[in-house]
Design a protein around this motif. Sequence first.
Motif, mmCIF file in Angstrom:
data_model
loop_
_atom_site.group_PDB
_atom_site.id
_atom_site.type_symbol
_atom_site.label_atom_id
_atom_site.label_comp_id
_atom_site.label_asym_id
_atom_site.label_seq_id
_atom_site.Cartn_x
_atom_site.Cartn_y
_atom_site.Cartn_z
ATOM 1 N N GLU A 21 -9.300 -2.138 -0.007
ATOM 2 C CA GLU A 21 -10.056 -1.142 -0.717
ATOM 3 C C GLU A 21 -9.038 -0.610 -2.279
ATOM 4 O O GLU A 21 -9.713 0.477 -2.583
ATOM 5 C CB GLU A 21 -9.711 -0.727 0.345
ATOM 6 C CG GLU A 21 -10.849 -0.366 1.687
ATOM 7 C CD GLU A 21 -10.902 -0.069 2.520
ATOM 8 O OE1 GLU A 21 -10.422 1.134 2.802
ATOM 9 O OE2 GLU A 21 -12.010 -0.479 3.791
ATOM 10 N N LYS A 22 -8.361 -1.366 -2.349
ATOM 11 C CA LYS A 22 -7.616 -0.833 -3.647
ATOM 12 C C LYS A 22 -6.706 0.566 -3.355
ATOM 13 O O LYS A 22 -6.040 1.624 -4.021
ATOM 14 C CB LYS A 22 -8.536 -0.700 -4.693
ATOM 15 C CG LYS A 22 -9.749 -2.376 -5.116
ATOM 16 C CD LYS A 22 -8.383 -3.064 -5.434
ATOM 17 C CE LYS A 22 -9.063 -4.116 -6.073
ATOM 18 N NZ LYS A 22 -10.254 -4.654 -4.989
ATOM 19 N N ASN A 23 -5.903 0.333 -2.180
ATOM 20 C CA ASN A 23 -5.464 1.652 -1.697
ATOM 21 C C ASN A 23 -3.883 1.578 -0.909
ATOM 22 O O ASN A 23 -3.820 1.802 0.090
ATOM 23 C CB ASN A 23 -6.452 2.038 -0.495
ATOM 24 C CG ASN A 23 -6.015 3.827 0.176
ATOM 25 O OD1 ASN A 23 -4.938 4.301 -0.258
ATOM 26 N ND2 ASN A 23 -6.994 3.912 1.262
ATOM 27 N N ASP A 24 -3.730 0.977 -2.179
ATOM 28 C CA ASP A 24 -1.860 1.885 -1.783
ATOM 29 C C ASP A 24 -1.305 2.296 -0.833
ATOM 30 O O ASP A 24 -0.529 1.958 -0.309
ATOM 31 C CB ASP A 24 -1.609 0.869 -3.126
ATOM 32 C CG ASP A 24 -1.506 0.086 -4.289
ATOM 33 O OD1 ASP A 24 -2.070 -0.662 -3.032
ATOM 34 O OD2 ASP A 24 -1.123 0.073 -5.203
ATOM 35 N N ASP A 25 -1.751 3.890 -1.500
ATOM 36 C CA ASP A 25 -0.706 4.949 -0.834
ATOM 37 C C ASP A 25 -0.773 5.320 1.353
ATOM 38 O O ASP A 25 -0.447 4.729 2.018
ATOM 39 C CB ASP A 25 -1.629 6.237 -0.920
ATOM 40 C CG ASP A 25 -1.607 6.500 -2.166
ATOM 41 O OD1 ASP A 25 -0.315 5.614 -2.723
ATOM 42 O OD2 ASP A 25 -2.146 6.940 -3.010
ATOM 43 N N ALA A 26 -2.308 3.845 1.633
ATOM 44 C CA ALA A 26 -2.516 4.261 2.813
ATOM 45 C C ALA A 26 -2.124 2.592 4.132
ATOM 46 O O ALA A 26 -1.794 2.750 5.157
ATOM 47 C CB ALA A 26 -3.842 3.478 3.144
ATOM 48 N N VAL A 27 -1.002 2.088 3.138
ATOM 49 C CA VAL A 27 -0.108 1.302 3.715
ATOM 50 C C VAL A 27 1.852 0.702 3.143
ATOM 51 O O VAL A 27 2.032 0.058 3.232
ATOM 52 C CB VAL A 27 -0.548 0.081 3.439
ATOM 53 C CG1 VAL A 27 -0.518 -0.944 1.846
ATOM 54 C CG2 VAL A 27 -0.729 -1.368 4.591
ATOM 55 N N SER A 28 1.573 2.086 2.534
ATOM 56 C CA SER A 28 3.543 2.067 2.017
ATOM 57 C C SER A 28 4.072 2.627 3.207
ATOM 58 O O SER A 28 4.111 2.468 4.826
ATOM 59 C CB SER A 28 3.321 3.748 1.399
ATOM 60 O OG SER A 28 3.129 5.098 2.219
ATOM 61 N N LEU A 29 5.825 2.294 3.075
ATOM 62 C CA LEU A 29 6.370 2.199 4.300
ATOM 63 C C LEU A 29 5.976 3.716 5.307
ATOM 64 O O LEU A 29 6.966 3.927 5.939
ATOM 65 C CB LEU A 29 7.742 1.982 3.611
ATOM 66 C CG LEU A 29 7.885 0.216 3.905
ATOM 67 C CD1 LEU A 29 9.299 0.037 2.990
ATOM 68 C CD2 LEU A 29 7.934 0.079 5.435
#
Length: 325
Positions: A21-29
Amino acid sequence: MREWDKNVQSIVEEIDVCIKEKNDDAVSLKFLAEKFGYSEYYISRKFSEISGMTFRDYYRYRKLAFALKEVRDTNKSFLEIALDYGFSSHEAFTRAFKEAYGVNPSEFRMHPIPVVLRTVIKPFDCYLLESGGEHMAMKNETNDVKTYFVTIPAHKFLYIKNYESVGYWDFWQKQSQIPGQDCDTICGLLDSIKGKLDDLGGSEHDSGSGQIMAFMNEPTGRICSWGIPLAECYGVRLPIDYKGEVPEQMLLTDIPEGEYVVFEHGPFDFETENSVVEEKIEKAMKDFDYNAAGYQLDTTPGRVFYFFHDCSRYWKYVRPVKKVR
């Protein structure tokens, strides 16, 4: 209950969703720390303990695995692919790609050789934990196993094999002792190959990805429960006209057109029902009357028994047969 094995399994599944989904923010630490109620440091440490690599490295290599398939399967520009997967430039993407795979994107697009992709980590795999679904649902006595005959066209089978192993867990335990034949390396190589006949885009460790267990009739193989000497295999089915390179630690065999009997169970919950479903299929295979159907198992050397395990779709054994004359 292996709480952190399950937590890390949840994290790696979420990583793949967010990459797609090109959604880096949803899987940050930071996001994961808030979700699980632990500090970023603790999440990072537990991930490394269980996976054997840092969260950052795993995320980066999974992105590269997705990107490689776009290089292989599309005509997108390398800059577009680079930006889609979080690289700042064409040059940064090319450096990372070559560091990971030993070849740059343009070379790979022209000549897609097998390379080892970072496959999905499975810390809560019932088979690799040698538990097989300990928390079983109540057994359903109805017959959930379908039995039918099919003719499978000629194809190729790319695989590794073991003459000694018994089952999935034991197979990978033994293969891990052979350089270049551990689970991560073999699954990574197979995942990079285009054109697998059974590839539906599923997880790299189930038949939805085109990767399957199999048993090949071998005179020197281990005698199985139904009295046939078999070698246990893991690989992919490929078109009969496949011309790609064969990794040096694998074998490629032509499988002629043949008749098979299929024992198939529908979708089930992997964690709670795996053992129950296995029992049902084993019973159906044991009780099946081949003579009444006009067939017998084909024990000709080189014929293959395929084993498809994808709990979201089915569990099925595909056994080679021949008509009784």
